[in-house]
Design a protein around this motif. Structure first.
Motif, mmCIF file in Angstrom:
data_model
loop_
_atom_site.group_PDB
_atom_site.id
_atom_site.type_symbol
_atom_site.label_atom_id
_atom_site.label_comp_id
_atom_site.label_asym_id
_atom_site.label_seq_id
_atom_site.Cartn_x
_atom_site.Cartn_y
_atom_site.Cartn_z
ATOM 1 N N GLY A 470 0.747 -1.143 0.023
ATOM 2 C CA GLY A 470 0.121 0.064 0.062
ATOM 3 C C GLY A 470 0.629 1.154 0.044
ATOM 4 N N ALA A 471 2.094 1.177 -0.400
ATOM 5 C CA ALA A 471 2.979 2.615 -0.327
ATOM 6 C C ALA A 471 2.935 2.766 -1.799
ATOM 7 N N VAL A 472 2.993 4.212 -2.030
ATOM 8 C CA VAL A 472 3.104 4.990 -3.351
ATOM 9 C C VAL A 472 4.523 6.233 -3.094
ATOM 10 N N TYR A 473 5.335 5.791 -3.461
ATOM 11 C CA TYR A 473 6.769 6.833 -3.346
ATOM 12 C C TYR A 473 6.864 7.402 -4.779
ATOM 13 N N LYS A 474 7.201 8.848 -4.467
ATOM 14 C CA LYS A 474 7.849 9.696 -5.583
ATOM 15 C C LYS A 474 9.374 9.929 -5.339
ATOM 16 N N TRP A 475 10.162 9.485 -6.126
ATOM 17 C CA TRP A 475 11.751 9.664 -6.114
ATOM 18 C C TRP A 475 12.057 10.836 -6.907
#
Length: 1177
Positions: A470-475
């Motif tokens: 359930g994790a959404v990351y922006k790099w």
């Protein structure tokens, strides 16, 4: 409508309507009929009262009015619909022992006949008066019928799981054969099919099949279809057999094998062509045949080529191109080219062109491919396998691995928009590589679950990823650190998308919502309405969002996202949507699914127009080619050009040489033919002169025969007129005699009628007297019964009175004795005992009298029964009298009919006598005619023999002349050769002499030169002369031998022909004689039969006269004077009389039938005799 799959399809014969058996998400199974073109007409068919089951097979009737559907077991039903009115016409229960219904079909010419086959049953039904009735009855062992087809209106061909073809006619077994398991031909084993000869060298060699596994395999008829010449069936994997009808024996025989081609892109060539064929169909014109396989492939074959290649095995080709046979796991597009890259669990990687809808490249690997990404240039791609990540160069006709990375189970990879970087997923780590130097630039760590999707921003500075926790990351790729995050542990994300400005993230997952994420938080959640979203894509303009669902549907919604159910939904795939992508101009949407299908959608606005892009797309046409391949191809081109030039020069030389040879041969042939034409002209003139002579002779003979014929006809007419006069006189005499006979018959019949009437009157009087006597006896018996009853009543009264008196006296005595003598009790007791005995005896007497009374009653009842039986006899006698009266009337009618028939018989008798005499005369005349015709035949045969001899002599002369011509031609040819040889010898001799003369000064050399000339020419000439003489002798001997042999053969043929003609003439004459003898014998038999009939009639007349005289002499007084004769004797006499009369009537009827038959045969004989005489004349 949320569909969970289609179970069966059927197209109407006019190609206008489609029937679908569909399973919906939240509703019962539906049976829908839709219009294929024009109006969106839909009919939903629902059967009330039946169990809810999906239909596993559908079929339209030949005229398209009716629809038949078979539901799935165990409660299998056959339903018969009038679908336009949504009316269920009939239902039949199908007991399926194997729990499977394979196929349902209508008869091609009968709307009411249906065939259903499956595991253990074959049933034919007809629709009659609102019910489905089964025609055939099961016989023999049950079989697993996998498929069937109609060959005609009454014939059905079925295929079983044991490789047997069974033909039924009206439900009964007509023909059965078994098909053997087929192995692929050597061409397939060697990998030399014509279609794929230009493929790469890696796949040119094919390992032979395992003999052990294939020998143990059993044939299985998996598909079957009929066409005008016969039918096609698949008995083994990868092959279709064509059977054609043998018109002589009405049996189908195998005519050709058609094999599936090998997939040259496959790494397992021996299995690529061994696919199970599950369906076969023909085009309406029967020009092409299309088959489908268990790997979702479609192949076609042109039927026109079967006539050209019946001896060799033929091969299918792809209908368009090969497609994926398993779930599509990866999909990507590029910017420079209109191509689409896909990978699947079927271990293939394919490159498609979505503008031309073609397959450009395909390659199969040993491992399953999980993800794919195209470079923006379209020249490279990344493919993630289970053990490695491969960087592949897309060449003109192949895919070559340029670099391999040790990334295991890479489930997701992606090139950057600029193409200089690419990202690969290794578990929960994102690895960033340079696509130029292939160096690992960054390793992005932070996800705790498996990463499911990644997405680049438009400027390649930012990067978005999601995982299963359930994790959404922006790099941020410039710093290699995480910019923002949004975690929702209750959701398992499956796909994400970025807005064009990279500020908004769209994510879908297992919680049935579409999430809009910005600034590290969920800004909006759009519900999916009981469906799981599996993929998401955003247009490059940012105005549209496309979502794929687990049911295979595509939803299009505008941005900003709606909170309500405000979107357009399109049914597409049969499985969950796995990948989605939009082209840079926002005109096409590409989707892939677990069912192995790839859809290309055209994006339109609400008005219906295509969305236009600001700049038209201009695609590059560059292709990667290896230098070694180019050098090899250029070298091959040069070699081929040189080879073509050499072949041209050789062909020119050969053509010139052939022209020269042909001109010489033509000249020789012209000379020969001119000579032959002259000789044949002379022969033709001679034959014409002979022909004219023979025609004059034939005309003279014909005139003589015609004169003879006219004379004979005149004589026959005079004789026949005299015979007719004689027969008329005889007919008049016979007519007078027949009238006399008829008068006698009438008198006899009148006398018989009078005698019968008298006998009937006497019998009636006799029976009336008997009835009177019986009635008197009955009256007397009744009077006696009355007297006996009166006497019985008087006796009874007297006994009762005596008993009463005695009882009174005893009572008085006892009273006196009791009063006077009480002491004498003992004496009184003795007296009492005596009185008891007296009473018992009286009681016995009373009982005896009662028994006598009962016996009298029984006798009375018996007498009454006798009276009733007598009454019945009287009524029966009256009915018999009436019946006899009726029979007498019928007999009188029969007698009248017999009189008429006797008159006719007399006439027939006269006619028969006349006809017998005529037949005798005709037989004599025919015998004379036959003799004359035989003599004529003999003369004609002699003339024919002479003509045959003359023709044979002419043929022999012709053959001799031809042989002489051939011999002279050969001699001329040999002399020419000798002349040429002599000329060459002379030239050589002159040259040698010239050389020898040059040595005049040197005597020794001169001497040696002369000797050499002598040895070279003088000795050779002697030997040559002897050899020539010997060869000439042998040739003359052989010519003479051939000439004699030819003469012998000609003579033998002549003798055989003469024998055959003689035998045929002899057989014809014998047959004519036999037919004439048979006719004579038949006429004799008819004469004998008529004579016997006349004799029988005369004897019967005599018997009738005698019986009449006897009946007249018997006095009637005897019958009246014998009243004591019993009734049975009179009945027997009457029965005898009736039997004799019946026998007489039957005999007369038989005679009439025989006469009728003779009359029916006689005109036929007259006609046949007249026809035969006409033919002979």
């Amino acid at each position: 409508m949320k569909s969970r799959g289609v179970r069966a399809l059927a197209v109407s014969p006019d190609q206008r309507f489609l029937a679908v058996s569909e399973v919906l998400a939240e509703e019962q199974p539906a049976l829908l009929v839709c219009a294929l073109a024009g109006s969106r007409q839909r009919r939903r068919l629902v059967a009330k009262g039946l169990p809810v089951r999906e239909a596993v097979s559908l079929a339209f009737s030949p005229d398209g009015q009716y629809l038949a559907a078979a539901t799935a077991p165990p409660e299998g039903h056959l339903t018969f619909w009038l679908w336009e009115k949504q009316r269920l016409m009939a239902v039949a229960r199908i007991w399926a022992p194997g729990n499977s219904i394979c196929q349902l079909s209508f008869s091609p010419q009968d709307n009411t006949q249906v065939c259903v086959t499956g595991n253990g049953f074959f049933k034919l039904f007809t629709y009659e008066e609102g019910t489905l009735k089964q025609i055939n009855l099961p016989k023999g062992e049950s079989r697993n019928y996998l498929c069937h087809t109609w060959l005609s209106e009454e014939k059905v061909l079925c295929g079983t799981d044991t490789g047997k073809l069974v033909l039924f006619e009206t439900g009964e077994l007509l023909w059965e054969t078994s098909v053997k398991y087929r192995k692929p031909p050597r061409k397939l084993e060697d990998g030399t099919t014509e279609e794929y000869e230009s493929s790469s060298d890696i796949f040119c060699e094919l390992v032979s099949e395992d003999n052990g596994s294939q020998q143990d395999s059993l044939p299985q008829i998996s598909a079957i279809a009929s066409y005008s010449k016969g039918f096609a069936c698949s008995s083994s994997p990868g092959v279709v057999l064509l059977f054609e009808k043998n018109m002589e024996k009405e049996v189908y025989k195998e005519s050709q094998e058609i094999w599936l081609p090998q997939d040259m892109f496959s790494s397992e060539l021996k299995q690529s062509g061994r696919q199970d064929i599950i369906c076969i169909c023909f085009s309406p014109s029967e020009e092409t045949m299309v088959v489908s396989t268990n790997t979702n492939q479609l192949y076609m074959f042109t039927m026109l080529s079967t006539n050209l290649t019946k001896e060799e095995a033929a091969y299918f080709v792809y209908l368009n191109f090969s497609v994926h046979s398993a779930s599509v796991t990866g999909l990507d597009i590029c910017i420079w080219k209109p191509i689409l890259a896909t990978c699947s669990l079927d271990r293939t990687v394919r490159i498609w062109n979505y503008n031309t809808n073609t397959l450009e490249l395909c390659k199969k690997y040993h491992e399953e491919a999980y993800t794919i990404s195209l470079h923006p240039t379209g020249l490279f791609c990344l493919v993630g396998f289970s053990y490695k990540l491969r960087f592949i160069s897309l060449l003109y006709d192949d895919m070559r691995v340029s670099k391999e990375f040790s990334v295991r189970k890479c489930r997701e990879c992606s090139f950057s928009n600029g193409g200089h970087l690419f990202a690969a997923i290794d578990g929960n780590v994102i690895q960033i590589y340079s696509s130029v130097t292939f160096e690992n630039i960054h390793n992005l760590k932070g996800h705790s679950g498996k990463i499911r999707a990644i997405k680049w921003s438009t400027n390649d500075t930012k990067f978005v990823s999601c995982d299963t926790n359930g994790a959404v990351y922006k790099w941020n790729l410039l710093t290699g650190k995480r910019e923002s995050e949004c975690v929702l542990k209750s959701c398992i994300y499956s796909s994400i998308a970025l807005s064009p400005d990279a500020k908004i993230i769209f994510a879908v997952g297992s919680d049935q919502t579409l999430k809009e994420i910005s600034e590290s938080s969920i800004q909006l959640e759009v519900p999916a309405f009981d469906v799981v979203y599996t993929a998401v894509a955003v247009s490059h303009s940012g105005h549209m969002v496309f979502v794929g669902t687990s049911l295979g549907t595509i939803r299009a919604m505008k941005y900003p996202l709606p909170l309500k159910e405000d979107f357009n939904e399109y049914q597409a795939h049969a499985g969950a949507v796995t990948k989605m992508s939009i082209t840079n101009d926002d005109q096409l949407l590409l989707t892939a699914s677990e069912d192995g299908s790839i859809f290309v959608w055209q994006v339109n606005d609400k008005v219906g127009g295509i969305m236009k892009y600001e700049k038209e797309a201009e695609y590059a046409e560059e292709v990667l080619v290896v230098r070694s391949d180019m050098e090899e191809k250029s070298q091959a081109m040069l070699d081929l050009q040189l080879h073509v030039k050499e072949l041209q020069t050789e062909n020119d030389y050969q053509l010139r040489f052939k022209d020269i040879c042909c001109e010489e041969k033509i000249k020789e042939l012209e000379d020969k033919f001119a000579q032959e034409i002259d000789s044949l002209k002379t022969k033709h003139q001679d034959l014409q002169a002979e022909k004219e002579k023979q025609e004059l002779q034939h005309q003279f003979q014909l005139s003589e025969l015609m004169n003879k014929h006219t004379r004979e006809m005149q004589e026959l007419e005079s004789d026949s007129n005299q015979k007719l006069l004689m027969k008329d006189e005889k007919y008049q005499d016979l007519h007078v005699r027949s009238q006399r006979i008829w008068e006698e018959y009438e008198k006899q019949l009148h006398n018989l009628e009078e005698s019968k009437s008298k006998a009937v009157k006497e019998l009636t009087e006799h029976y009336e007297e008997k009835l009177n006597e019986k009635s008197v006896l009955l009256k007397e018996a009744g009077e006696k019964m009355r007297q006996q009853l009166q006497a019985h009543e008087e006796i009874k009264k007297q006994i009762e009175e005596d008993g009463d008196e005695e009882i009174q006296e005893i009572q008085m005595k006892y009273e006196r004795q009791l009063s006077e003598q009480k002491e004498a009790n003992l004496q009184l007791q003795g007296e009492i005992g005596i009185m008891k005995e007296m009473l018992s005896s009286q009681l016995k007497q009373l009982e005896e009298r009662n028994s006598i009374i009962e016996e009298l009653r029984l006798e009375q009842q018996k007498l009454q029964g006798i009276i009733k039986s007598l009454d019945m006899d009287i009524s029966a006698l009256t009915t018999e009298i009436q019946e006899k009266d009726d029979t007498m009337q019928e007999k009188e009618k029969d007698i009248c009919d017999l009189k008429k028939k006797n008159q006719e018989l007399g006439k027939l008798k006269c006619g028969l006598e006349c006809s017998t005499e005529e037949l005798k005369k005709q037989i004599e005349s025919r015998e004379n005619d036959t003799k004359a015709m035989k003599e004529q035949i003999r003369k004609m045969e002699r003339e024919l023999d002479q003509f045959h001899k003359e023709s044979i002599q002419l043929k022999l002369n012709i053959t001799q002349l031809q042989q002489k011509l051939k011999a002279t031609a050969r001699e001329m040819h040999k002399e020419r050769q000798k002349k040429q040889d002599m000329e060459t010898l002379i030239k050589r001799f002159k040259a040698d002499l010239h050389n020898c003369v040059s040595l005049i000064q040197d005597s020794k050399k001169m001497k040696e030169g002369v000797r050499e000339l002598y040895t070279k020419y003088a000795q050779q000439s002697d030997s040559v002369d002897t050899e020539v003489v010997d060869t000439d002798l042998q040739q003359e001997y052989l010519r003479h031998q051939e000439y004699l042999e030819r003469n012998l053969e000609a003579l033998k043929k002549k003798v055989m022909k003469d024998q055959e003609l003689h035998q045929a003439a002899h057989i014809r004459i014998v047959q004519e004689n036999v037919s004439l003898i048979k006719e004579i014998n038949d006429l004799r038999q008819e004469l004998d039969a008529t004579r016997t009939q006349v004799h029988d009639l005369q004897s019967k007349l005599k018997l009738i006269k005698k019986k009449q005289a006897i009946q007249d002499t018997t006095p009637t007084s005897e019958l009246l004077s014998s009243p004591a004769v019993p009734r049975l004797n009179a009945e027997r006499e009457n029965e005898k009389i009736i039997e004799t009369q019946q026998l007489e009537i039957q005999q007369l009827r038989d005679q009439i039938q025989k006469k009728g038959q003779v009359l029916a045969v006689q005109p036929l004989l007259d006609k046949s005799s007249s026809a035969e005489s006409g033919k002979k004349l």
